[in-house]
Design a protein around this motif. Structure first.
Motif, mmCIF file in Angstrom:
data_model
loop_
_atom_site.group_PDB
_atom_site.id
_atom_site.type_symbol
_atom_site.label_atom_id
_atom_site.label_comp_id
_atom_site.label_asym_id
_atom_site.label_seq_id
_atom_site.Cartn_x
_atom_site.Cartn_y
_atom_site.Cartn_z
ATOM 1 N N ILE A 30 27.490 35.423 86.881
ATOM 2 C CA ILE A 30 26.386 34.686 87.513
ATOM 3 C C ILE A 30 25.331 34.293 86.486
ATOM 4 N N MET A 31 25.015 35.225 85.571
ATOM 5 C CA MET A 31 24.046 34.923 84.521
ATOM 6 C C MET A 31 24.501 33.733 83.682
ATOM 7 N N SER A 32 25.779 33.698 83.327
ATOM 8 C CA SER A 32 26.311 32.608 82.507
ATOM 9 C C SER A 32 26.189 31.273 83.232
ATOM 10 N N ILE A 33 26.581 31.261 84.494
ATOM 11 C CA ILE A 33 26.544 30.006 85.263
ATOM 12 C C ILE A 33 25.108 29.511 85.436
ATOM 13 N N VAL A 34 24.205 30.421 85.843
ATOM 14 C CA VAL A 34 22.805 30.033 86.085
ATOM 15 C C VAL A 34 22.135 29.578 84.794
ATOM 16 N N THR A 35 22.343 30.340 83.706
ATOM 17 C CA THR A 35 21.710 29.992 82.433
ATOM 18 C C THR A 35 22.226 28.662 81.897
ATOM 19 N N MET A 36 23.542 28.457 81.975
ATOM 20 C CA MET A 36 24.118 27.203 81.479
ATOM 21 C C MET A 36 23.596 26.005 82.266
ATOM 22 N N LEU A 37 23.577 26.135 83.596
ATOM 23 C CA LEU A 37 23.095 25.024 84.419
ATOM 24 C C LEU A 37 21.604 24.785 84.202
ATOM 25 N N THR A 38 20.833 25.872 84.079
ATOM 26 C CA THR A 38 19.392 25.736 83.849
ATOM 27 C C THR A 38 19.116 25.069 82.510
ATOM 28 N N ALA A 39 19.901 25.439 81.477
ATOM 29 C CA ALA A 39 19.727 24.824 80.156
ATOM 30 C C ALA A 39 19.979 23.324 80.235
ATOM 31 N N GLY A 40 21.039 22.942 80.941
ATOM 32 C CA GLY A 40 21.354 21.521 81.092
ATOM 33 C C GLY A 40 20.257 20.774 81.830
ATOM 34 N N MET A 41 19.775 21.376 82.939
ATOM 35 C CA MET A 41 18.713 20.723 83.720
ATOM 36 C C MET A 41 17.410 20.656 82.941
ATOM 37 N N ILE A 300 23.821 13.896 79.399
ATOM 38 C CA ILE A 300 23.425 15.223 79.874
ATOM 39 C C ILE A 300 24.369 15.718 80.963
ATOM 40 N N ASN A 301 24.810 14.824 81.852
ATOM 41 C CA ASN A 301 25.759 15.232 82.898
ATOM 42 C C ASN A 301 27.054 15.747 82.290
ATOM 43 N N MET A 302 27.498 15.086 81.208
ATOM 44 C CA MET A 302 28.707 15.550 80.533
ATOM 45 C C MET A 302 28.484 16.921 79.903
ATOM 46 N N VAL A 303 27.313 17.093 79.278
ATOM 47 C CA VAL A 303 26.982 18.389 78.674
ATOM 48 C C VAL A 303 26.893 19.465 79.752
ATOM 49 N N GLN A 304 26.291 19.114 80.909
ATOM 50 C CA GLN A 304 26.185 20.075 82.000
ATOM 51 C C GLN A 304 27.561 20.485 82.514
ATOM 52 N N MET A 305 28.482 19.534 82.574
ATOM 53 C CA MET A 305 29.843 19.855 83.007
ATOM 54 C C MET A 305 30.496 20.839 82.049
ATOM 55 N N ILE A 306 30.279 20.613 80.751
ATOM 56 C CA ILE A 306 30.861 21.512 79.745
ATOM 57 C C ILE A 306 30.238 22.898 79.851
ATOM 58 N N LEU A 307 28.903 22.929 79.958
ATOM 59 C CA LEU A 307 28.213 24.219 80.085
ATOM 60 C C LEU A 307 28.611 24.924 81.377
ATOM 61 N N GLY A 308 28.718 24.147 82.460
ATOM 62 C CA GLY A 308 29.134 24.729 83.736
ATOM 63 C C GLY A 308 30.541 25.298 83.664
ATOM 64 N N ALA A 309 31.434 24.598 82.934
ATOM 65 C CA ALA A 309 32.817 25.070 82.788
ATOM 66 C C ALA A 309 32.859 26.392 82.026
ATOM 67 N N ILE A 310 32.006 26.485 80.991
ATOM 68 C CA ILE A 310 31.940 27.745 80.225
ATOM 69 C C ILE A 310 31.463 28.884 81.125
ATOM 70 N N GLY A 311 30.419 28.593 81.916
ATOM 71 C CA GLY A 311 29.928 29.606 82.841
ATOM 72 C C GLY A 311 30.954 29.958 83.899
ATOM 73 N N LEU A 312 31.731 28.949 84.337
ATOM 74 C CA LEU A 312 32.741 29.174 85.364
ATOM 75 C C LEU A 312 33.829 30.116 84.878
ATOM 76 N N ILE A 313 34.152 30.034 83.580
ATOM 77 C CA ILE A 313 35.164 30.938 83.010
ATOM 78 C C ILE A 313 34.725 32.391 83.177
ATOM 79 N N ALA A 314 33.441 32.639 82.879
ATOM 80 C CA ALA A 314 32.901 33.995 83.061
ATOM 81 C C ALA A 314 32.944 34.386 84.528
ATOM 82 N N GLY A 315 32.689 33.410 85.429
ATOM 83 C CA GLY A 315 32.747 33.680 86.863
ATOM 84 C C GLY A 315 34.152 34.046 87.318
#
Length: 437
Positions: A30-41, A300-315
């Motif tokens: 959860i930390m990975s997903i939230v942090t990655m999405l927050t960084a992108g936003m 930024i949307n592309m970067v957010q997708m990449i960051l979200g995918a990284i967080g999703l792996i941890a999820g």
């Protein structure tokens, strides 16, 4: 129902290490997903703010594609045509005075922009006042961002990082060295002898007074009244050839002024694209913030997708951990399941017990993950603000409430789904088989 909850809590408490490891897995996911999405936003919001602050989203910058053709120059006649276009609310011609600025050991290489008084009023002065129209030397309105465009000529340290960074420019004089026609810098015809510096013995500068600052940290420009600038340029170049002004094939200047660009304001940003196409069809080059914003949003949307995918792996790793924990719990508690069924617990009660444990693990792990992401945001914000030399207290990464609520709810739901199969399998265990196991 009460005894089911008590049994679930007792089981999680009894198997502390397994429970802690599972919660840790969920927390990190959860930390990975939230942090990655927050960084992108946060990055998106910062870039969008910077773009919108750099120039109005309703503004179109018009420039000439061919300065060798008189009919393609931005003249007063063209400005009048632009003003008559549908949905256009205002047009401001822009005249550049090319040269170099100097203040002490700090140099800038930005042109001074001459604009109408009406546009100076649009910009406004957070400190000081607006330049006045006069027949003497131009007064300057400085964008706050220009502080970062001044560099020490020896160390290349920006003025914004020097010991004088907080100094007010109001009332200060800047040495302006006008550009020569054949490159280099021109000798001013109205400069005082004391304007000459030791470093620029062959370059005579003119001292121009800063009367105001816009307060916009993303504005790197220097502005002055356009009519005063015209008189100033004529004095600087008495031979008639003015720096920045186009000439015909014979090298002679055109009659009248040719502006470097024009700022066209439309009534609503929804009209920007349509008006831009009309101006393009007139043969001019156009720029507007909407194109830049769209490009930034795509990136930024592309970067957010990449960051979200990284967080999703941890999820996903956390989900696998929940399934493993619940399956192990089922195997370890076969006898307990059999006894519960023999004393009256039905399959739904057994299934509910394991689903409740999964939800509890997900809820605790999700809450801790969100809390950890807040701590990481604090550290990242502090470091980013220091690195980018932004105002203390600036918050680049802010987790929105909807993301906090969504993350917690999804953490619980996904955990329950991960525990659904083990719960279903436990509910199907036969009492006699469980006792005999």
């Amino acid at each position: 129902m009460g005894y089911i909850i008590r049994l679930s809590l007792a089981n999680l408490k009894q198997r502390k290490l397994r429970t802690i490891l599972t919660v840790l897995g969920i927390m990190i996911g959860i930390m990975s997903i939230v942090t990655m999405l927050t960084a992108g936003m946060g990055a998106k919001a910062a870039l969008v703010d910077e773009i919108e602050m750099s120039w109005d989203t309703r503004m179109i910058i018009v420039s000439s594609l061919d300065t060798t053709r008189k009919d393609m120059l931005i003249t007063d006649a063209v400005v009048t045509k632009l003003e008559k276009l549908d949905k256009v609310s205002a047009v401001y011609p822009v005249l550049q005075a090319n040269g170099r600025e100097k203040m002490g050991n700090f140099y800038g290489y930005d042109s001074i922009l001459g604009v109408p008084t009406e546009y100076l009023e649009v910009l406004g002065a957070k400190e000081g006042s607006l330049p006045t129209r006069n027949g003497a030397r131009p007064e300057l309105l400085m964008g706050t961002g220009f502080r970062r465009a001044l560099y020490n000529d020896k160390t290349w340290m920006p003025f914004s990082e020097s010991s004088k960074a907080e100094m007010s420019f109001i009332g200060k004089k800047i040495d302006f060295l006008p550009e020569k026609i054949d490159s280099g810098y021109a000798t001013s015809t109205d400069a005082d002898k004391d304007d000459v510096t030791d470093d620029d013995k062959d370059e005579t500068s003119v001292k121009l007074t800063v009367v105001g600052e816009t307060g916009n940290e993303y504005d790197y420009n220097i502005y002055t009244d356009i009519d005063t600038l015209k008189l100033y340029l004529k004095r600087q170049y008495p031979e008639g050839k003015l720096s920045g002004q186009p000439v015909d094939k014979d090298g002679n200047p055109y009659s009248g002024w040719a502006y470097n660009s024009a700022y066209v304001y439309v009534e609503d940003k929804a009209d920007v694209e349509r008006v831009s196409k009309v101006i393009e069809n007139m043969g001019f080059h156009v720029e507007n913030n909407l194109e830049t914003l769209e490009s930034v949003n795509r990136t930024i949307n592309m970067v957010q997708m990449i960051l979200g995918a990284i967080g999703l792996i941890a999820g996903i790793v956390a989900i696998i951990g929940i399934i493993n924990t619940m399956m192990t719990a089922v195997y370890d508690r076969i006898r307990e399941i059999g006894l519960l069924k023999m004393i009256g617990a039905d399959s739904d009660d057994i299934s509910l017990m394991f689903l409740f444990e999964s939800a509890l693990l997900g809820g605790v792990g999700g809450a801790l993950g969100i809390g950890l992401s807040f701590l990481i945001d604090l550290v990242i914000n502090k470091k980013l603000v220091e690195m980018m030399q932004m105002e203390e207290g600036t918050w680049l990464m802010a987790t929105p409430l909807w993301l906090i609520a969504l993350s917690l709810v999804l953490s619980i739901i996904v955990s329950m789904l991960a525990g659904a199969f083990p719960a279903h399998w436990a509910a199907r265990v036969k009492p006699l088989d469980a006792i005999a196991a």
